[in-house]
Every structure is written in structure tokens, then in C-alpha cells.
Design a protein around this motif. Structure first.
Motif, PDB file in Angstrom:
ATOM      1  N   VAL A   1       0.887 -14.801  38.365  1.00  0.00           N
ATOM      2  CA  VAL A   1       0.871 -13.860  39.489  1.00  0.00           C
ATOM      3  C   VAL A   1       1.803 -12.710  39.117  1.00  0.00           C
ATOM      4  O   VAL A   1       2.952 -12.922  38.746  1.00  0.00           O
ATOM      5  CB  VAL A   1       1.355 -14.535  40.788  1.00  0.00           C
ATOM      6  N   ILE A   2       1.266 -11.503  39.196  1.00  0.00           N
ATOM      7  CA  ILE A   2       2.047 -10.315  38.839  1.00  0.00           C
ATOM      8  C   ILE A   2       2.455  -9.601  40.121  1.00  0.00           C
ATOM      9  O   ILE A   2       1.615  -9.297  40.970  1.00  0.00           O
ATOM     10  CB  ILE A   2       1.233  -9.378  37.924  1.00  0.00           C
ATOM     11  N   MET A   3       3.786  -9.325  40.241  1.00  0.00           N
ATOM     12  CA  MET A   3       4.311  -8.744  41.472  1.00  0.00           C
ATOM     13  C   MET A   3       5.242  -7.576  41.126  1.00  0.00           C
ATOM     14  O   MET A   3       5.927  -7.571  40.090  1.00  0.00           O
ATOM     15  CB  MET A   3       5.088  -9.794  42.278  1.00  0.00           C
ATOM     16  N   ARG A   4       5.230  -6.604  42.030  1.00  0.00           N
ATOM     17  CA  ARG A   4       6.143  -5.467  41.862  1.00  0.00           C
ATOM     18  C   ARG A   4       7.548  -5.910  42.265  1.00  0.00           C
ATOM     19  O   ARG A   4       7.739  -6.570  43.292  1.00  0.00           O
ATOM     20  CB  ARG A   4       5.699  -4.283  42.727  1.00  0.00           C
ATOM     21  N   VAL A   5       8.522  -5.530  41.427  1.00  0.00           N
ATOM     22  CA  VAL A   5       9.933  -5.844  41.720  1.00  0.00           C
ATOM     23  C   VAL A   5      10.486  -4.703  42.564  1.00  0.00           C
ATOM     24  O   VAL A   5      10.668  -3.579  42.082  1.00  0.00           O
ATOM     25  CB  VAL A   5      10.746  -6.025  40.431  1.00  0.00           C
ATOM     26  N   ALA A   6      10.738  -5.002  43.835  1.00  0.00           N
ATOM     27  CA  ALA A   6      11.116  -3.952  44.782  1.00  0.00           C
ATOM     28  C   ALA A   6      12.595  -3.621  44.749  1.00  0.00           C
ATOM     29  O   ALA A   6      12.987  -2.507  45.115  1.00  0.00           O
ATOM     30  CB  ALA A   6      10.716  -4.371  46.192  1.00  0.00           C
TER      31      ALA A   6
ATOM     32  N   ALA B   1      13.506 -13.557  44.186  1.00  0.00           N
ATOM     33  CA  ALA B   1      13.257 -14.005  45.557  1.00  0.00           C
ATOM     34  C   ALA B   1      11.832 -13.617  45.936  1.00  0.00           C
ATOM     35  O   ALA B   1      11.409 -12.468  45.737  1.00  0.00           O
ATOM     36  CB  ALA B   1      14.265 -13.353  46.505  1.00  0.00           C
ATOM     37  N   VAL B   2      11.110 -14.599  46.497  1.00  0.00           N
ATOM     38  CA  VAL B   2       9.695 -14.374  46.826  1.00  0.00           C
ATOM     39  C   VAL B   2       9.362 -15.087  48.134  1.00  0.00           C
ATOM     40  O   VAL B   2      10.153 -15.874  48.654  1.00  0.00           O
ATOM     41  CB  VAL B   2       8.767 -14.912  45.708  1.00  0.00           C
ATOM     42  N   LEU B   3       8.159 -14.800  48.621  1.00  0.00           N
ATOM     43  CA  LEU B   3       7.542 -15.610  49.658  1.00  0.00           C
ATOM     44  C   LEU B   3       6.710 -16.651  48.919  1.00  0.00           C
ATOM     45  O   LEU B   3       5.819 -16.294  48.135  1.00  0.00           O
ATOM     46  CB  LEU B   3       6.677 -14.740  50.563  1.00  0.00           C
TER      47      LEU B   3
ATOM     48  N   VAL C   1      18.705  -6.373  52.539  1.00  0.00           N
ATOM     49  CA  VAL C   1      17.463  -6.027  51.844  1.00  0.00           C
ATOM     50  C   VAL C   1      16.351  -6.866  52.461  1.00  0.00           C
ATOM     51  O   VAL C   1      16.553  -8.028  52.798  1.00  0.00           O
ATOM     52  CB  VAL C   1      17.564  -6.319  50.327  1.00  0.00           C
ATOM     53  N   GLU C   2      15.168  -6.262  52.597  1.00  0.00           N
ATOM     54  CA  GLU C   2      14.054  -6.986  53.193  1.00  0.00           C
ATOM     55  C   GLU C   2      12.914  -7.086  52.184  1.00  0.00           C
ATOM     56  O   GLU C   2      12.557  -6.100  51.535  1.00  0.00           O
ATOM     57  CB  GLU C   2      13.561  -6.295  54.455  1.00  0.00           C
ATOM     58  N   LEU C   3      12.374  -8.270  52.057  1.00  0.00           N
ATOM     59  CA  LEU C   3      11.249  -8.504  51.162  1.00  0.00           C
ATOM     60  C   LEU C   3       9.945  -8.365  51.932  1.00  0.00           C
ATOM     61  O   LEU C   3       9.765  -8.956  52.992  1.00  0.00           O
ATOM     62  CB  LEU C   3      11.324  -9.923  50.571  1.00  0.00           C
ATOM     63  N   LYS C   4       9.028  -7.572  51.381  1.00  0.00           N
ATOM     64  CA  LYS C   4       7.711  -7.421  51.989  1.00  0.00           C
ATOM     65  C   LYS C   4       6.706  -8.316  51.256  1.00  0.00           C
ATOM     66  O   LYS C   4       6.857  -8.567  50.060  1.00  0.00           O
ATOM     67  CB  LYS C   4       7.267  -5.963  51.919  1.00  0.00           C
ATOM     68  N   PRO C   5       5.703  -8.806  51.952  1.00  0.00           N
ATOM     69  CA  PRO C   5       4.706  -9.663  51.306  1.00  0.00           C
ATOM     70  C   PRO C   5       4.133  -9.003  50.062  1.00  0.00           C
ATOM     71  O   PRO C   5       3.893  -7.789  50.023  1.00  0.00           O
ATOM     72  CB  PRO C   5       3.640  -9.849  52.385  1.00  0.00           C
TER      73      PRO C   5
END
Length: 438
Positions: free
Chosen positions: A103-108, A88-90, A119-123
Motif C-alpha cells: 500500500v502506497i501512501m503520501r507522507v503528510a 502512524a496510520v489508520l 497534528v491530525e492524520l487524514k484517511p
């Protein structure tokens, strides 16, 4: 001196006996003394009522007609959820992702189906998500796992997604208040699944009619046994009619009475009244010396016997039998006559008991593939085989018109309707049929 008085005349009130009950006036026959098929069918339908409905579980109601309209009490889906295993992403955060420059993103976090979704996703972050899991707040798309390296800490995303991609929105299938089923609609596997998804476990439906098929005749032998003397035949009718009733959704029992003794026939039918919503007999309704059903049934209830302008299937009987006035349809004994009569008269009665529409066959237009000949003055039911090619239905007769030809009947997939005023249908002309395998 005693006074002399005349004795008063005492007039006793005479109560006239109630007239014996009778069936409603049957339809008048035509000039030839034969009853029109549609008139006979409609008369039988007027003498039966749909079975009472009650609440039952979804599986018990399979293939039964509902007696209520059902609207969804909930939205389906009931919450936004993921259509895929992925992240799940923005969507804006992965708009530039390519295979060459991921694009490399941290998995929270990680969310599975059944989690509460708190659960809340941050940018700039991604949350690993499973199919059916609730979407986290702040996310607006899902990147399929196939478009990533699948890492659980720092995920590389190789393709962009747009807002809404791979997300099942709340109510996108069904919204609260949407009609799910309507009265008279038959429950099938798909509608059972729909109702279950909406949290509905019981419905109001009419039960399966309890049908007893009784075959009579001293010549009958149960299949699987030996024919011990000339003149004996295997009992095909009860199997055929019982199978046809099962195909309509009934609960069915077979009873064979290999006898022409009136008392044995009367007793066998009386024994079935306690469990039957409908009794069907085959044989014994014509004018022969051994047509025992026609002899016995008027002593057990209100009966109507008629000759109907159809071929095969001319002799027909109907009764309301016993204290509970159980409907009973008496069919002729020749096997094709019994089957045609079932389609013309019994099937509509069963469908009325079940509350199913339409009650009668819907005629289908076909093109005659060859010349067809008929007997004028009667509705002839020819056995036919329909082939459909490029939207055009062609029908050819299968075998002859004789009412004993079970082999031809088994090959047919339709009954060809040759009207009373028809003598010849030429190849290429229009003809109407009843499809038997619908």
C-alpha cells in the motif's frame, strides 16, 4: 511586761533525691544464668527508636526506607505515543498491504519525541513518527519502519497492522492514583526510576544511620603496617563489622584504640558521640583483667551486660551513652563471635533505626548434607555453605565451631542454627539457616 511565747517548730520539707536513671528491667536469665538470644535481641530493640525522617532527593534516598505512601499524580504514559520508529496510520488503510502488493501512501508530516502532537492524520495518509512521539489525531496504529521502504514522501507499506499495534496508550503502565511505593518500602533503582517518571523528585525517608565502629586492644595493629613484636595482631574486627554495617546501608566510620588504658578508651568513645547514631565496639566485654570496655562504659551511661546462650558470642553489652543517650552495642572480641553477634543483635537494631522490615533474619529450611554436632544448652551458630539444586537447599558445615576461624567464615554463605536441645543432626534431616548474602 513582754508576753512569753513559745517558738514555733518549723518543719522543713525534705525533698527526697531522685533515684538515678536505670535501664528498663532486662529479661530474666534461664536456670543456667544465660539469657535467651531472642529475649536479648528484643530487649535491645525495645531500647532504640527509628531515626526521624526528613525530605530528601531520590538519589539520596536510594536504599532507604520511605516514611510515606506515594500514589502517582499522573498517568504513565501521559499521552498515547508510538512504541516504534515508523509511520502512524489508520489500520484500515493498510489492511491489504503485502510484500508483493504494498500500500502506497503520501507522507503528510513527521512527528518527533517532544513535539506537541498537534497534528491530525487524514484517511489515506501516513505520518512519519519516532519512538515516544505523541500519536496524531486520527491514527490508531503504527507501522514499524522495517515493514516499509522508509520513504519520506510516498511510503510503501509491505505488511498490515491492527488497530492499537505499536501504540502505548495513556495510562497503560500506571494510572493516576495508583500506589507507587508504601511506607517502610526500601527505595531501589527501579522505584527511583518509577517515581522520577511520575515527576516526583523528593520523598520522606529515614536517613542512613551514622555508625562508628570502635576496636580496642593493645595488641591491635592497623593492616598495612608491620607487626613489630610477638603478640600483636591485625585489626580484622573493625573492618569486618564496619563492612557489615555498610552492607546494611549505614554511613560508617572506623576508630581503632590500640590500648587497654581506660582513660584512652573513654576519651576515644566520648569523641564519637557527637556524630554517631550507633556505636559498636568489639572486645573488652568479658571477664578478663583487660576487658576495659566493660570497666569504662558504666561511667559514661546506662549499661547492661549479659551472657547470652549462644555460641559463639556469649558475652554481650549494651549502653545508652552520653547526654544524648547514644545507643552502643558492645560485642565480644573473637572475630567470628563479633560477626555472629552483629547478625543476631546489631543488624536488627540498625534495621529498626532505618525503619526497615523485617528487622530479623528469616530462617530458611535446608537439608543437612552431613552429620552436624552441637553443644546442648546453647544456640550454636555453625558456619555453613548452602547449595540449591532443583528447588532443594542442602547445607554443609564449613570448618569447626571455634570463634577464631575467619577463613571458614569467609567461605560460608549461611549460619546454621543448631538449637539448645540439639546434639546431633543427621544427614538428610531438616535444619534451619540464616542466609548471609540475601
Amino acid at each position: 511586761m513582754a508576753l512569753l511565747r513559745r517558738k514555733k517548730n518549723v518543719v522543713e520539707e525534705v525533698v527526697a533525691p531522685e533515684p538515678p536513671p536505670v535501664l528498663p528491667e532486662p529479661p530474666a536469665p534461664g536456670p543456667d544464668g544465660l539469657r535467651i538470644m531472642e529475649n536479648h535481641r528484643d530487649y535491645l530493640l525495645s531500647l532504640v527508636e527509628p531515626l526521624s525522617a526528613f525530605g530528601m532527593g531520590l538519589l539520596d534516598a536510594w536504599d532507604l526506607a520511605l516514611c510515606e505512601d506515594i500514589a502517582s499524580p499522573v498517568d504513565l504514559p501521559g499521552f498515547d505515543n508510538s512504541q516504534m520508529d515508523g509511520y502512524a496510520v489508520l489500520a484500515a488503510d493498510v489492511a491489504s498491504a503485502t510484500a508483493e502488493e504494498p500500500v502506497i501512501m503520501r507522507v503528510a508530516d513527521s512527528i518527533a519525541a517532544g513535539d506537541d502532537g498537534q497534528v491530525e492524520l487524514k484517511p489515506g495518509q501516513a505520518i512519519k513518527i519516532m519512538t515516544g512521539a505523541p500519536m496524531p489525531a486520527g491514527a490508531d496504529a503504527v507501522v514499524p519502519v522495517e515493514s516499509t521502504d522508509g520513504d519520506i514522501r510516498r511510503v510503501s507499506i509491505f505488511a498490515p497492522v491492527a488497530a492499537g499495534d505499536y501504540v502505548r496508550l495513556r495510562g497503560s503502565d500506571v494510572t493516576e492514583g495508583t500506589a507507587l511505593m508504601s511506607q517502610g518500602q526500601r527505595m531501589d533503582a527501579r522505584t527511583a526510576g518509577l517515581l522520577a517518571a511520575a515527576g516526583i523528585d523528593k520523598v520522606l525517608a529515614r536517613p542512613r544511620p551514622r555508625v562508628v565502629v570502635v576496636s580496642t586492644g593493645a595488641e591491635l595493629v592497623e593492616p598495612g603496617r608491620d607487626l613489630e613484636r610477638p603478640g600483636q595482631i591485625y585489626d580484622a574486627n573493625s573492618y569486618m563489622v564496619a563492612a557489615a554495617a555498610k552492607a546494611e546501608g549505614c554511613q560508617v566510620w572506623r576508630v581503632q584504640v590500640p590500648s587497654d588504658d581506660p582513660e584512652q578508651v573513654r576519651e576515644a568513645i566520648s569523641d564519637q558521640l557527637i556524630r554517631a547514631d550507633l556505636i559498636i565496639t568489639t572486645g573488652g566485654v568479658s571477664k578478663g583483667d583487660h576487658d576495659v570496655v566493660k570497666q569504662v562504659m558504666p561511667t559514661m551511661g546506662l549499661c547492661d551486660f549479659a551472657e547470652v546462650a549462644i555460641q559463639p558470642g556469649k558475652p554481650q553489652g549494651f549502653g545508652l551513652i552520653g547526654d544524648d543517650e547514644v545507643p552502643m552495642i558492645m560485642l565480644p572480641g573473637n572475630p567470628v563471635s563479633a560477626y555472629v553477634s552483629f547478625q543476631a543483635f546489631v543488624r536488627p537494631v540498625i534495621r529498626k533505626l532505618m525503619g526497615v522490615e523485617p528487622q530479623t533474619h528469616t530462617p530458611v529450611r535446608c537439608i543437612a548434607g552431613s552429620v552436624m554436632r552441637s553443644v546442648p544448652g546453647k544456640l550454636q551458630f555453625g558456619r555453613g555453605f548452602v547449595i540449591e539444586q532443583a528447588g532443594r537447599r542442602t547445607v554443609n558445615l564449613v570448618g569447626g565451631h571455634s570463634s577464631h576461624l575467619l577463613g571458614d567464615l569467609a567461605t560460608a554463605n549461611a549460619l546454621v542454627l543448631l538449637d539448645e536441645d540439639v546434639e546431633v543432626v543427621n544427614a538428610g534431616e531438616r535444619v534451619m539457616v540464616w542466609m548471609l548474602d540475601d
